[in-house]
Design an enzyme around this catalytic site. Sequence first.
Site, PDB file in Angstrom:
ATOM      1  N   ASP A   1       0.834  -1.215   0.000  1.00  0.00           N
ATOM      2  CA  ASP A   1       0.000   0.000   0.000  1.00  0.00           C
ATOM      3  C   ASP A   1       0.864   1.258   0.000  1.00  0.00           C
ATOM      4  OD1 ASP A   1      -2.346   1.424  -0.057  1.00  0.00           O
ATOM      5  OD2 ASP A   1      -2.723   1.255   2.101  1.00  0.00           O
TER       6      ASP A   1
ATOM      7  N   HIS B   1       2.374   3.034  -8.932  1.00  0.00           N
ATOM      8  CA  HIS B   1       2.244   1.586  -9.179  1.00  0.00           C
ATOM      9  C   HIS B   1       3.475   1.098  -9.951  1.00  0.00           C
ATOM     10  CE1 HIS B   1      -1.698   1.965  -7.590  1.00  0.00           C
ATOM     11  NE2 HIS B   1      -2.212   2.582  -8.634  1.00  0.00           N
TER      12      HIS B   1
ATOM     13  N   LEU C   1       9.896 -21.422  -3.931  1.00  0.00           N
ATOM     14  CA  LEU C   1       8.891 -20.582  -3.267  1.00  0.00           C
ATOM     15  C   LEU C   1       7.592 -20.511  -4.081  1.00  0.00           C
ATOM     16  CD1 LEU C   1       9.507 -17.113  -1.695  1.00  0.00           C
ATOM     17  CD2 LEU C   1       7.923 -17.270  -3.626  1.00  0.00           C
TER      18      LEU C   1
END
Length: 253
Positions: free
Chosen positions: A20, A37, A132
């Site tokens: 955020d 972004h 992962l």
Amino acid sequence: MLPSDLDPGRIPDHIACVMDGNGRWAEQRNLPRTEGHTAGEQSLFEVLDAADRLGVGWFTVYAFSTENWRRPVDEVQFLLRFNEEILLGRQQELHERDIRIRFIGRRDRRVPRRLVRRMDEAAALTRDNTGLTFTIAFNYGGRAELVDAVQRIVDGGVKRVTEKTIARHLYDPEMPDPDLVIRTSGEYRISNFLLWELAYSELVFSDVLWPDFGRENLYEAIKEYQDRDRRYGGVGGPAGASDASGSDPADTA
Ligand code: IPE
Ligand code: IPE
Ligand code: MG
């Protein structure tokens, strides 16, 4: 490589991140929100790389919420395209690093078919990787996930519901509950992220805006996590012991 103040034996297995503060990062620089972004992409891959090197097994990010459709149409359009470009641009590199890409979220008609196709391609390409697991929450809402789970349970005619029944009907039943949830940008809320899964997660909040968040900030968050005593409703014990003895709340149905 490992920061000396981290205990290599207590690295969280699953870290989930609410990325955020992109818009505010841009506004502070008199740039359009979308530039925030764009700037956040490098934070994402720096933090993912650091988590991978630490031996984290699961890394989940909140990329677009079921509420983010409320944003101006230009920003929504940008985010849809941006996520598609990231997938195209990064999937090969992630694949070569043995990372498995998965998605959680609702696939309603607002999600462009081309993006759905890209998501399926990235997941298929990397499905047999054993490193992962990188999960992208896209058009994800914790309440929507529970509604969808309950609907499928009802459709299946199940008569007796336990916590395991619900856990098995979540978007990714294999995904373990997060050990650590990090939210950046100084907001102290969950914003509909992983509502079921974070029942016993440790929450760490950082004031840093996502585009400024990097590997050092990740280490700090893990340090804070390691200093916590996870009790799971019990009485605790020596640091570390509670991690092993804490039962998964989903097992107690
Ligand atoms: C998070 O940054 C990214 C997404 C929600 C897609 P924001 O865009 O929410 O940035 P702020 O919170 O407005 O600064
Ligand atoms: C949460 O951030 C969603 C994502 C990071 C994708 P928001 O910026 O949308 O959350 P609110 O509106 O501050 O609660
Ligand atoms: Mg925000």
